[in-house]
Design a protein around this motif. Structure first.
Motif, PDB file in Angstrom:
ATOM      1  N   UNK A   1       0.950  -1.277   0.034  1.00 34.64           N
ATOM      2  CA  UNK A   1      -0.085   0.214  -0.087  1.00 34.64           C
ATOM      3  C   UNK A   1       0.994   1.371   0.092  1.00 34.64           C
ATOM      4  N   UNK A   2       0.477   1.953  -0.800  1.00 31.95           N
ATOM      5  CA  UNK A   2       1.499   3.353  -1.262  1.00 31.95           C
ATOM      6  C   UNK A   2       2.865   3.286  -1.188  1.00 31.95           C
ATOM      7  N   UNK A   3       3.333   2.170  -1.789  1.00 31.27           N
ATOM      8  CA  UNK A   3       4.790   2.046  -2.031  1.00 31.27           C
ATOM      9  C   UNK A   3       5.377   1.110  -0.721  1.00 31.27           C
ATOM     10  N   UNK A   4       4.627   0.851   0.149  1.00 33.39           N
ATOM     11  CA  UNK A   4       5.149   0.169   1.476  1.00 33.39           C
ATOM     12  C   UNK A   4       4.638  -1.185   1.371  1.00 33.39           C
ATOM     13  N   UNK A   5       5.289  -2.245   2.251  1.00 35.53           N
ATOM     14  CA  UNK A   5       4.834  -3.581   2.261  1.00 35.53           C
ATOM     15  C   UNK A   5       4.748  -3.823   3.937  1.00 35.53           C
ATOM     16  N   UNK A   6       3.598  -4.646   4.053  1.00 39.60           N
ATOM     17  CA  UNK A   6       3.139  -4.921   5.624  1.00 39.60           C
ATOM     18  C   UNK A   6       3.093  -6.259   5.763  1.00 39.60           C
ATOM     19  N   UNK A   7       3.677  -7.202   6.557  1.00 42.92           N
ATOM     20  CA  UNK A   7       3.164  -8.438   6.915  1.00 42.92           C
ATOM     21  C   UNK A   7       2.037  -8.317   7.849  1.00 42.92           C
ATOM     22  N   UNK A   8       0.911  -9.062   7.571  1.00 45.42           N
ATOM     23  CA  UNK A   8      -0.043  -9.130   8.946  1.00 45.42           C
ATOM     24  C   UNK A   8      -0.154 -10.454   9.133  1.00 45.42           C
ATOM     25  N   UNK A   9      -0.753 -10.701  10.328  1.00 44.76           N
ATOM     26  CA  UNK A   9      -0.579 -11.875  11.107  1.00 44.76           C
ATOM     27  C   UNK A   9       0.555 -11.771  12.241  1.00 44.76           C
ATOM     28  N   UNK A  10       0.939 -12.932  12.549  1.00 46.30           N
ATOM     29  CA  UNK A  10       2.129 -13.355  13.162  1.00 46.30           C
ATOM     30  C   UNK A  10       1.809 -12.710  14.731  1.00 46.30           C
ATOM     31  N   UNK A  11       2.801 -12.066  15.268  1.00 48.34           N
ATOM     32  CA  UNK A  11       2.789 -11.497  16.660  1.00 48.34           C
ATOM     33  C   UNK A  11       1.996 -10.518  16.857  1.00 48.34           C
ATOM     34  N   UNK A  12       0.984 -10.687  17.879  1.00 49.38           N
ATOM     35  CA  UNK A  12      -0.085  -9.698  18.192  1.00 49.38           C
ATOM     36  C   UNK A  12       0.440  -8.273  18.647  1.00 49.38           C
ATOM     37  N   UNK A  13      -0.018  -7.354  18.173  1.00 50.83           N
ATOM     38  CA  UNK A  13      -0.012  -5.948  18.447  1.00 50.83           C
ATOM     39  C   UNK A  13       0.119  -5.790  20.124  1.00 50.83           C
TER      40      UNK A  13
ATOM     41  N   UNK B   1      -1.701  -3.740  23.135  1.00 46.63           N
ATOM     42  CA  UNK B   1      -2.810  -2.810  23.280  1.00 46.63           C
ATOM     43  C   UNK B   1      -2.498  -1.625  23.408  1.00 46.63           C
ATOM     44  N   UNK B   2      -3.134  -0.473  22.742  1.00 47.58           N
ATOM     45  CA  UNK B   2      -3.342   0.950  22.906  1.00 47.58           C
ATOM     46  C   UNK B   2      -4.649   1.316  23.398  1.00 47.58           C
ATOM     47  N   UNK B   3      -4.627   2.694  24.006  1.00 43.93           N
ATOM     48  CA  UNK B   3      -5.680   3.052  24.130  1.00 43.93           C
ATOM     49  C   UNK B   3      -6.958   3.164  23.149  1.00 43.93           C
ATOM     50  N   UNK B   4      -6.403   3.861  21.989  1.00 44.07           N
ATOM     51  CA  UNK B   4      -7.107   3.847  20.791  1.00 44.07           C
ATOM     52  C   UNK B   4      -6.578   3.046  19.626  1.00 44.07           C
ATOM     53  N   UNK B   5      -7.260   2.741  18.687  1.00 47.89           N
ATOM     54  CA  UNK B   5      -7.024   1.775  17.504  1.00 47.89           C
ATOM     55  C   UNK B   5      -6.890   2.856  16.331  1.00 47.89           C
ATOM     56  N   UNK B   6      -6.856   4.273  16.612  1.00 45.68           N
ATOM     57  CA  UNK B   6      -6.584   5.263  15.441  1.00 45.68           C
ATOM     58  C   UNK B   6      -5.235   5.996  15.404  1.00 45.68           C
ATOM     59  N   UNK B   7      -4.412   5.627  16.456  1.00 45.83           N
ATOM     60  CA  UNK B   7      -3.450   6.450  16.827  1.00 45.83           C
ATOM     61  C   UNK B   7      -2.322   6.185  15.527  1.00 45.83           C
ATOM     62  N   UNK B   8      -2.497   5.123  14.953  1.00 48.87           N
ATOM     63  CA  UNK B   8      -1.329   4.916  13.755  1.00 48.87           C
ATOM     64  C   UNK B   8      -2.033   4.164  12.758  1.00 48.87           C
ATOM     65  N   UNK B   9      -1.338   3.810  11.940  1.00 47.18           N
ATOM     66  CA  UNK B   9      -1.932   3.009  10.595  1.00 47.18           C
ATOM     67  C   UNK B   9      -2.142   1.499  10.775  1.00 47.18           C
ATOM     68  N   UNK B  10      -1.724   0.930  11.660  1.00 55.24           N
ATOM     69  CA  UNK B  10      -1.709  -0.475  12.041  1.00 55.24           C
ATOM     70  C   UNK B  10      -3.213  -0.899  11.678  1.00 55.24           C
ATOM     71  N   UNK B  11      -4.170  -0.405  12.267  1.00 55.68           N
ATOM     72  CA  UNK B  11      -5.481  -0.972  12.154  1.00 55.68           C
ATOM     73  C   UNK B  11      -6.198  -0.598  10.631  1.00 55.68           C
TER      74      UNK B  11
END
Length: 310
Positions: free
Chosen positions: A44-56, A58-68
């Protein structure tokens, strides 16, 4: 893309991402170079992201970064692939706890709809989606929405998720918002307690996958008995904590009509002491995702003009 709108329900859990048919670990990690293998990789947008694997973590909010956001793209791609689609107009149907609904709803909508048209690759296949709408529905309620007519007139739905326990009284098919409760005592904390005890006794931890297998099935074929005993004892103690929370809020476990949902429904059923006819279990971890999609379809059917369909 034609004018048909595909409804896709996504449950953004801290342990697992769910659609009506897919479940994968809530993990995402950016890959700094082009990957050798594209399985479970979002480009996405020229970058690669592996999903799954080790769980993130927990943060207070899910909108703090692009992970979700990246995880949402992966969930949509997995679901569209199952439906044999690569291009689609999407009504994205998601959820939040009712107790945080008003405070977080608009931020979640803005976060998920920051790009109305998205082209990306998943598993090295190109997907192009146009976002017709993001609809947000109450978590917990969604898990029983499609079976509301079969439930008692007054029922308490207890959604035991990865990070929170949501307690929602429902009367005449409507949530009693004044009595809804969200408590941060979900299964992740239970797994931490289990591993603290494993470390205390044997100086070693278990993987979350091993613990989750016992949560789901009540057994583990390869785990040594000494660890299995710790897990079972901690799970029984956790269920007792859930029962005590309900008792503290005035619910009689012998007579109150209760429906346990979420990943913890398996745990309560297998390691709890109450099994009366007043208690039901919805053990499908995809129940909320299915509910979001069900409610999204209802919204679409009653708002066709909004989408130029009627």
């Amino acid at each position: 893309m034609d004018r048909h709108i595909e409804v896709v329900g996504v449950d953004h859990g801290w342990s697992g991402m769910k659609t009506v048919s897919q479940v994968f670990t809530t993990g995402v990690k950016e890959i700094t170079t082009e990957p050798a293998f594209y399985n479970n990789v979002v480009e996405f947008n020229g970058s690669y992201y592996k999903v799954g694997g080790k769980r993130l973590e927990v943060r207070d909010l899910k909108v703090e970064n692009d992970n979700f956001y990246i995880l949402t793209l992966a969930a949509v791609a997995k679901e569209l692939n199952r439906r044999g689609m690569r291009n689609a107009n999407i009504l994205l149907s998601v959820g939040l706890p009712l107790t945080r609904f008003g405070a977080e709803k608009q931020d979640f909508i803005d976060y998920l709809s920051k790009e109305k048209e998205v082209t990306f690759r998943f598993d090295n296949e190109q997907y192009r989606i146009k976002l017709a709408r993001v609809s947000v529905f109450p978590q917990c309620y969604a898990a029983v929405a499609d079976r509301m007519k079969t439930l008692p007139k007054r029922v308490v739905v207890v959604d035991i998720g990865s990070w929170t326990i949501d307690i929602m009284p429902i009367e005449d098919s409507a949530p009693n918002e004044a009595e809804c409760i969200t408590i941060r005592e979900g299964l992740i904390k239970c797994m931490r307690t289990i591993n603290e005890e494993c470390m205390r006794q044997y100086g070693k931890e278990l993987s979350e996958e091993d613990i989750q297998e016992i949560m789901r099935t009540g057994k583990h074929e390869k785990l040594p008995q000494k660890y299995l005993t710790i897990v079972e004892e901690c799970l029984r103690a956790y269920v007792d904590k859930v029962y005590n929370i309900l008792l503290e809020h005035g619910y009689n476990l012998e007579v109150t009509e209760i429906v346990f949902v979420g990943g913890g429904a398996n745990v309560v059923k297998r390691f709890g002491n109450y099994d009366g006819n007043n208690i039901q279990y919805i053990e499908d971890v995809k129940a909320n995702a299915k509910g979001y999609e069900y409610l999204g379809r209802l919204y679409l059917s009653t708002h066709k003009k909004e989408f130029g369909l009627g």
